[in-house]
Design a protein around this motif. Structure first.
Motif, PDB file in Angstrom:
ATOM      1  N   HIS A 178       0.815  -1.212   0.000  1.00 22.19           N
ATOM      2  CA  HIS A 178       0.000   0.000   0.000  1.00 22.19           C
ATOM      3  C   HIS A 178       0.859   1.276   0.000  1.00 22.19           C
ATOM      4  CE1 HIS A 178      -3.484  -2.591   0.966  1.00 22.19           C
ATOM      5  NE2 HIS A 178      -4.205  -1.584   0.495  1.00 22.19           N
ATOM      6  N   SER A 179       2.095   1.179   0.462  1.00 22.40           N
ATOM      7  CA  SER A 179       2.965   2.358   0.520  1.00 22.40           C
ATOM      8  C   SER A 179       3.646   2.657  -0.807  1.00 22.40           C
ATOM      9  CB  SER A 179       4.047   2.161   1.593  1.00 22.40           C
ATOM     10  OG  SER A 179       5.004   1.184   1.182  1.00 22.40           O
ATOM     11  N   ASN A 180       3.559   1.725  -1.748  1.00 19.66           N
ATOM     12  CA  ASN A 180       4.223   1.861  -3.037  1.00 19.66           C
ATOM     13  C   ASN A 180       3.159   1.970  -4.132  1.00 19.66           C
ATOM     14  OD1 ASN A 180       5.351   0.905  -5.642  1.00 19.66           O
ATOM     15  ND2 ASN A 180       7.239   0.662  -4.470  1.00 19.66           N
ATOM     16  N   PRO A 181       3.019   3.121  -4.782  1.00 21.76           N
ATOM     17  CA  PRO A 181       1.937   3.306  -5.760  1.00 21.76           C
ATOM     18  C   PRO A 181       1.933   2.278  -6.890  1.00 21.76           C
ATOM     19  CG  PRO A 181       2.922   5.421  -5.211  1.00 21.76           C
ATOM     20  CD  PRO A 181       3.787   4.374  -4.581  1.00 21.76           C
ATOM     21  N   VAL A 182       3.110   1.888  -7.375  1.00 23.99           N
ATOM     22  CA  VAL A 182       3.161   0.928  -8.476  1.00 23.99           C
ATOM     23  C   VAL A 182       2.733  -0.450  -7.995  1.00 23.99           C
ATOM     24  CG1 VAL A 182       4.664  -0.221 -10.138  1.00 23.99           C
ATOM     25  CG2 VAL A 182       4.918   2.227  -9.718  1.00 23.99           C
ATOM     26  N   LEU A 183       3.268  -0.887  -6.851  1.00 22.07           N
ATOM     27  CA  LEU A 183       2.863  -2.176  -6.300  1.00 22.07           C
ATOM     28  C   LEU A 183       1.392  -2.185  -5.920  1.00 22.07           C
ATOM     29  CD1 LEU A 183       5.805  -3.355  -4.009  1.00 22.07           C
ATOM     30  CD2 LEU A 183       4.960  -4.437  -6.088  1.00 22.07           C
ATOM     31  N   ASN A 184       0.927  -1.090  -5.347  1.00 23.79           N
ATOM     32  CA  ASN A 184      -0.477  -1.018  -4.964  1.00 23.79           C
ATOM     33  C   ASN A 184      -1.378  -1.171  -6.184  1.00 23.79           C
ATOM     34  OD1 ASN A 184      -2.502  -0.330  -2.739  1.00 23.79           O
ATOM     35  ND2 ASN A 184      -3.022   1.189  -4.292  1.00 23.79           N
ATOM     36  N   TRP A 185      -0.954  -0.545  -7.294  1.00 17.78           N
ATOM     37  CA  TRP A 185      -1.750  -0.708  -8.509  1.00 17.78           C
ATOM     38  C   TRP A 185      -1.727  -2.162  -8.984  1.00 17.78           C
ATOM     39  CZ3 TRP A 185      -1.392  -2.570 -13.381  1.00 17.78           C
ATOM     40  CH2 TRP A 185      -2.479  -2.295 -14.222  1.00 17.78           C
ATOM     41  N   LYS A 186      -0.538  -2.750  -9.041  1.00 18.15           N
ATOM     42  CA  LYS A 186      -0.418  -4.109  -9.576  1.00 18.15           C
ATOM     43  C   LYS A 186      -1.138  -5.146  -8.731  1.00 18.15           C
ATOM     44  CE  LYS A 186       3.965  -3.497 -12.041  1.00 18.15           C
ATOM     45  NZ  LYS A 186       5.387  -3.883 -12.140  1.00 18.15           N
ATOM     46  N   VAL A 187      -1.024  -5.022  -7.414  1.00 18.40           N
ATOM     47  CA  VAL A 187      -1.575  -6.055  -6.532  1.00 18.40           C
ATOM     48  C   VAL A 187      -3.004  -5.741  -6.115  1.00 18.40           C
ATOM     49  CG1 VAL A 187      -1.307  -7.249  -4.334  1.00 18.40           C
ATOM     50  CG2 VAL A 187       0.718  -6.679  -5.704  1.00 18.40           C
ATOM     51  N   VAL A 188      -3.225  -4.542  -5.578  1.00 12.28           N
ATOM     52  CA  VAL A 188      -4.532  -4.220  -5.003  1.00 12.28           C
ATOM     53  C   VAL A 188      -5.521  -3.785  -6.085  1.00 12.28           C
ATOM     54  CG1 VAL A 188      -5.766  -2.772  -3.347  1.00 12.28           C
ATOM     55  CG2 VAL A 188      -3.466  -3.612  -2.808  1.00 12.28           C
ATOM     56  N   GLN A 189      -5.166  -2.755  -6.834  1.00  8.99           N
ATOM     57  CA  GLN A 189      -6.102  -2.241  -7.820  1.00  8.99           C
ATOM     58  C   GLN A 189      -6.366  -3.242  -8.949  1.00  8.99           C
ATOM     59  OE1 GLN A 189      -4.091   2.081  -7.621  1.00  8.99           O
ATOM     60  NE2 GLN A 189      -5.778   2.007  -9.083  1.00  8.99           N
ATOM     61  N   ARG A 190      -5.297  -3.785  -9.515  1.00  7.95           N
ATOM     62  CA  ARG A 190      -5.480  -4.736 -10.608  1.00  7.95           C
ATOM     63  C   ARG A 190      -5.688  -6.157 -10.097  1.00  7.95           C
ATOM     64  NH1 ARG A 190      -0.590  -5.979 -14.664  1.00  7.95           N
ATOM     65  NH2 ARG A 190       0.181  -6.942 -12.749  1.00  7.95           N
ATOM     66  N   GLY A 191      -4.754  -6.652  -9.276  1.00 10.50           N
ATOM     67  CA  GLY A 191      -4.786  -8.055  -8.874  1.00 10.50           C
ATOM     68  C   GLY A 191      -6.065  -8.445  -8.156  1.00 10.50           C
ATOM     69  N   PHE A 192      -6.445  -7.683  -7.132  1.00 16.88           N
ATOM     70  CA  PHE A 192      -7.660  -8.020  -6.391  1.00 16.88           C
ATOM     71  C   PHE A 192      -8.865  -8.027  -7.318  1.00 16.88           C
ATOM     72  CE2 PHE A 192      -6.371  -6.539  -1.808  1.00 16.88           C
ATOM     73  CZ  PHE A 192      -5.232  -7.324  -1.885  1.00 16.88           C
ATOM     74  N   TRP A 193      -8.968  -6.965  -8.149  1.00 17.43           N
ATOM     75  CA  TRP A 193     -10.136  -6.824  -9.019  1.00 17.43           C
ATOM     76  C   TRP A 193     -10.195  -7.948 -10.054  1.00 17.43           C
ATOM     77  CZ3 TRP A 193     -10.719  -2.749 -13.434  1.00 17.43           C
ATOM     78  CH2 TRP A 193     -12.048  -2.713 -13.867  1.00 17.43           C
TER      79      TRP A 193
END
Length: 407
Positions: free
Chosen positions: A297-312
């Motif tokens: 969550h502290s890293n915008p790129v990782l957050n996008w890859k895992v949370v925003q994209r991966g979870f969805w």
């Protein structure tokens, strides 16, 4: 090459259309103008700049069509679809952002308007799959539109769309005498955005449905059907081909062994966890998961890859469920079942291609490993800075597999 966009995520997504320049999807000056319009802006500014450019191109297309300039109108509609497609990736995630849906629908409309102006007209298709059919498009070989030809089924990845695959893959294939079939499967494009249908690991079910459709299409040579996957499609296409003997040739760009193994390496290196403790990512210690979650969550790129994209895309709402799902996406026990000639690509400086050699070594079919380098300007994921080189070499390989008259 210096960055066009000032934000790393914006650069990742905003540079995609560079790959489409040889195929009419954009020109460099247009991309640079969007980057300048975004400046230091946030994701909303990025979205608005791309949509504004797409609206301008669509307006020009409408004016050209009104003036009887069908060729220009077709080119402009198709180009507008690229600009709409570039707009919304930073907005990924559940619940679906209404702006994402708005741009995606504009993208689809522009794509279909452009394809409808083709000769012959290209219309959207519906590929049967359970309760929700998959959208698709049949792109005929240029100059051979009414002939039976070999077919390439193009399989998308984690976050590409049909528009991306059209410009990155299908235009080059059409110019070389191949018919193409493009589609959105579960977790991709309209299936995810409009219907909320997540990704699934049993991709052989999906490819079987697509091949069932293809073999009944009158212009397709049923004995010369290739399957080509890019990005995560470099896993999905091989996973599908492992259970579908009607695939006569397979391309994985890059060859992707597993989703979970990449996470395993990061966990061992970043968090000092013994390798044996990562054997099942869905069973990781909760304290470690909490640490990982905070780091992501502290890293915008990782957050996008895992949370925003991966979870969805995987249809989950927490890290443990995502990692457990990722474990299902592996070629272990499947790679050995692929029977057709297979091409694995591996580009320099593409971390997602790290296991391409392992994948290649595991194959028991006729196989080729094709490497791309920074010296050629073809390093990085999916060779996006020199996509024409990738297409040229891959289609040469496919010509060899399918024999005289294939292109």
């Amino acid at each position: 090459m210096s960055m066009l966009f000032r934000n790393e995520l914006h650069e990742d997504f905003g540079s995609w259309p560079i790959a489409y320049i040889p195929y009419g999807g954009a020109d460099f000056g247009e991309i640079r103008a969007v980057a300048e319009a975004v400046g230091d802006g946030d994701h909303s500014a990025f979205y608005e700049a791309w949509v504004s450019a797409g609206d301008r191109l669509k307006g020009e297309a409408e004016a050209a069509l009104s003036g009887g300039h069908k060729v220009s109108a077709r080119e402009l509609y198709l180009r507008a679809s690229v600009f709409y497609a570039a707009a919304y990736h930073p907005l990924y995630g559940a619940p679906v952002d209404p702006r994402l849906l708005s741009a995606f629908r504009k993208q689809t409309d522009a794509l279909e308007m452009g394809l409808a102006l083709s000769a012959p007209t290209i219309e959207p298709l519906s590929i049967p799959l359970a309760e929700t059919p998959m959208p698709g498009y049949f792109i005929p070989a240029q100059g051979l539109e009414h002939e039976m030809r070999p077919l390439i089924i193009f399989n998308n990845g984690y976050d590409g769309t049909i528009t991306d695959t059209y410009f990155a893959c299908a235009v080059a294939a059409s110019r070389r005498g191949y018919h193409s079939l493009l589609f959105d499967g579960p977790g991709q494009g309209a299936m995810l955005y409009e219907h909320g249908i997540p990704l699934r690991p049993d991709w052989d079910v999906i490819i079987r449905a697509v091949v069932d459709f293809a073999v009944n299409y009158p212009l397709v040579d049923p004995d010369r059907i290739a399957l080509s996957g890019w990005s995560l499609g470099g896993f999905l296409a091989p996973r599908g081909a492992a259970g579908e003997p009607r695939i006569a040739a397979l391309i994985a760009d890059p060859g992707t062994w597993s989703i979970a193994d990449g996470f395993r390496k990061v966990i061992v290196q970043k968090f000092g966890v013994p390798a044996e403790a990562t054997a099942d990512l869905g069973a990781l210690d909760q304290t470690l998961l909490d640490t990982m979650d905070a780091f992501i969550h502290s890293n915008p790129v990782l957050n996008w890859k895992v949370v925003q994209r991966g979870f969805w895309v995987h249809g989950v709402d927490n890290l443990r469920a995502f990692l457990a799902s990722a474990e299902l996406f592996t070629m272990r026990g499947h790679a050995e079942r692929i029977q057709c000639p297979t091409l694995i690509t591996q580009a320099e400086n593409d971390g997602l291609a790290a296991d391409a050699g392992l994948f290649f070594d595991t194959l028991r079919c006729p196989k080729t490993l094709m490497r791309f380098t920074a010296e050629e300007g073809a390093d990085g994921h999916c060779e996006m800075k020199n996509r024409s080189l990738l297409n040229r070499r891959v289609l040469d390989w496919l010509d060899t597999q399918f024999g005289p008259g294939s292109s």
